[in-house]
Design a protein around this motif. Structure first.
Motif, mmCIF file in Angstrom:
data_model
loop_
_atom_site.group_PDB
_atom_site.id
_atom_site.type_symbol
_atom_site.label_atom_id
_atom_site.label_comp_id
_atom_site.label_asym_id
_atom_site.label_seq_id
_atom_site.Cartn_x
_atom_site.Cartn_y
_atom_site.Cartn_z
ATOM 1 N N ILE A 37 48.507 42.768 44.905
ATOM 2 C CA ILE A 37 48.200 41.515 45.588
ATOM 3 C C ILE A 37 47.235 40.676 44.750
ATOM 4 N N GLY A 38 47.055 39.439 45.199
ATOM 5 C CA GLY A 38 46.132 38.525 44.539
ATOM 6 C C GLY A 38 46.448 37.106 44.948
ATOM 7 N N PRO A 39 45.507 36.194 44.800
ATOM 8 C CA PRO A 39 45.760 34.795 45.139
ATOM 9 C C PRO A 39 46.796 34.185 44.205
ATOM 10 N N ASN A 40 47.286 33.012 44.535
ATOM 11 C CA ASN A 40 48.266 32.327 43.692
ATOM 12 C C ASN A 40 47.733 32.179 42.266
ATOM 13 N N GLY A 41 48.598 32.477 41.292
ATOM 14 C CA GLY A 41 48.208 32.370 39.904
ATOM 15 C C GLY A 41 47.449 33.566 39.369
ATOM 16 N N ALA A 42 47.400 34.646 40.145
ATOM 17 C CA ALA A 42 46.618 35.824 39.729
ATOM 18 C C ALA A 42 47.300 36.628 38.643
ATOM 19 N N GLY A 43 48.630 36.487 38.504
ATOM 20 C CA GLY A 43 49.369 37.266 37.519
ATOM 21 C C GLY A 43 50.242 38.355 38.117
ATOM 22 N N ASN A 236 37.514 45.481 52.891
ATOM 23 C CA ASN A 236 36.071 45.263 52.971
ATOM 24 C C ASN A 236 35.417 45.009 51.619
ATOM 25 N N HIS A 237 36.225 44.826 50.576
ATOM 26 C CA HIS A 237 35.682 44.653 49.228
ATOM 27 C C HIS A 237 35.139 43.226 49.069
ATOM 28 N N PRO A 238 33.858 43.059 48.794
ATOM 29 C CA PRO A 238 33.273 41.712 48.721
ATOM 30 C C PRO A 238 33.938 40.809 47.687
ATOM 31 N N LYS A 239 34.259 41.352 46.511
ATOM 32 C CA LYS A 239 34.847 40.506 45.474
ATOM 33 C C LYS A 239 36.251 40.063 45.854
ATOM 34 N N VAL A 240 37.005 40.939 46.516
ATOM 35 C CA VAL A 240 38.350 40.574 46.966
ATOM 36 C C VAL A 240 38.268 39.476 48.022
ATOM 37 N N GLN A 241 37.354 39.630 48.963
ATOM 38 C CA GLN A 241 37.172 38.602 49.988
ATOM 39 C C GLN A 241 36.767 37.270 49.359
ATOM 40 N N GLU A 242 35.938 37.338 48.323
ATOM 41 C CA GLU A 242 35.482 36.107 47.662
ATOM 42 C C GLU A 242 36.628 35.369 46.990
ATOM 43 N N VAL A 243 37.514 36.108 46.262
ATOM 44 C CA VAL A 243 38.586 35.412 45.545
ATOM 45 C C VAL A 243 39.647 34.876 46.509
ATOM 46 N N TYR A 244 39.777 35.491 47.676
ATOM 47 C CA TYR A 244 40.747 34.994 48.647
ATOM 48 C C TYR A 244 40.194 33.848 49.497
ATOM 49 N N PHE A 245 38.922 33.969 49.909
ATOM 50 C CA PHE A 245 38.405 33.050 50.914
ATOM 51 C C PHE A 245 37.171 32.263 50.500
#
Length: 265
Positions: A37-43, A236-245
Motif C-alpha cells: 500500500i501507499g498514497p498515490n505516486g508511492a511506487g 497505528n504507525h505514526p509515519k504511515v498515518q502522516e503520509v496518508y493524512f
C-alpha cells in the motif's frame, strides 16, 4: 519461519532521472497474504510491475525459488507458477464462464492455439472444479457478459488459478466493487491461500480490505519502503498515518466493515 518463496532485494527503477522506486526489499512466504500500500505516486504499481515482468528494474533482484525474475518476460514468469489478476478484469464477454476458464487451462497446457470447437469439451471438468473453488460453478454456462462485476472478478480469479500458481499477484483486486463484495472476494482469496499453500502479493486502496485480510503490510512513500508489519502495527504507525493524512487524523476515522476488527497476526 521457512525460506521465503519470493525475495525482493534493493529493487529500484528510474524514469527520466526520477527515482520511482528506491532500493526496496521484502520477503513473501507460502501461505501469506501480503498487502502493498501507499498514497498515490508511492511506487506501488511500478513495484508490482517489476515483480511481474511488465517493467525491468534498473537495479536489485527479484528471486522466486532458484529463479531471478529480473529480465524475464511476463509469459516466462507465468510459466514458473506466477498468476496475476488485473485492476480491470479481463474476460471474454461472449464466452461462457466455463469457456473462459477452459481457455486459461488450455493456455497452461500450451494448447491455446487448438481450434476452439474440437477443444470445447477439453479440460471442462478442471474448469468446473476451479469455478467450484471460487463459488461460480452454478454460473458455468452463462455468458460473462451477463455477470455482475463482482462475479466477473471471481471468474478472473479462477482463470488465474488455472496455472496452479505458487505466487499470485493481484493488482487492485477489489477496485470498483461494493464493500460487501470486496470483503467476500478477499476472504475467498485468503481461504485459497491457506488451502493451496500459495502466496499472494496485492496492491489495494481500500484500507478496510487491507486491515481485515492481510497477514502483513508493506508501505511505500515516494518510492521508499517506510514501514512493514502486521495490519495492527501499520494502522497505528505514526509515519504511515502522516503520509496518508498529515497530522490529526488516523485510520480509526475510516468506516470499517462489521468484521474488520479481525486482523491476522
Amino acid at each position: 519461519m521457512s525460506a521465503a518463496l519470493l525475495e525482493v532485494r534493493d529493487l529500484g527503477i528510474s524514469f527520466g532521472g526520477v527515482r520511482a522506486v528506491d532500493g526496496i526489499s521484502f520477503d513473501l512466504h507460502r501461505g501469506e497474504l501480503l498487502a502493498l500500500i501507499g498514497p498515490n505516486g508511492a511506487g506501488k504499481s511500478t513495484t508490482f510491475n517489476m515483480v511481474g515482468g511488465q517493467l525491468r528494474a534498473s537495479g536489485g533482484s527479484v528471486r522466486m525459488a532458484e529463479h531471478d525474475l529480473i529480465g524475464m518476460k511476463p509469459r516466462a514468469i507465468w510459466r514458473l507458477g506466477v498468476g496475476r489478476t488485473f485492476q480491470i478484469a479481463a474476460t471474454f464477454a461472449s464466452f461462457t464462464v466455463a469457456e473462459n476458464v477452459q481457455m486459461a487451462v488450455l493456455s497452461h497446457h500450451r494448447q491455446v492455439f487448438a481450434l476452439w470447437r474440437p477443444a470445447a469439451d477439453r479440460f471442462r471438468a478442471q474448469a468446473l472444479a476451479l469455478l467450484e473453488q471460487v463459488g461460480m460453478r452454478a454460473q458455468a454456462d452463462r455468458p460473462c457478459s451477463e455477470l455482475a462485476y463482482g462475479d466477473i472478478k471471481r471468474v478472473e480469479l479462477a482463470m488465474a488459478l488455472a496455472n496452479d500458481p505458487r505466487l499470485l499477484l493481484m493488482d487492485e483486486p477489489t477496485a470498483g466493487m461494493a464493500p460487501r463484495e470486496r470483503n467476500e472476494l478477499m476472504a475467498l482469496t485468503k481461504r485459497l491461500v491457506v488451502e493451496r499453500g500459495m502466496a499472494v502479493l496485492f496492491t489495494e486502496h481500500s484500507m478496510d480490505v487491507v486491515f481485515a485480510h492481510a497477514d502483513r503490510v508493506i508501505v511505500l512513500a515516494r518510492g521508499k519502503l517506510i514501514a512493514e508489519g502486521t495490519p495492527e502495527a501499520i494502522r497505528n504507525h505514526p509515519k504511515v498515518q502522516e503520509v496518508y493524512f498529515g497530522s490529526g487524523t488516523t485510520f480509526e476515522h475510516l468506516p470499517q466493515p462489521a468484521f474488520a476488527g479481525r486482523m491476522s497476526a
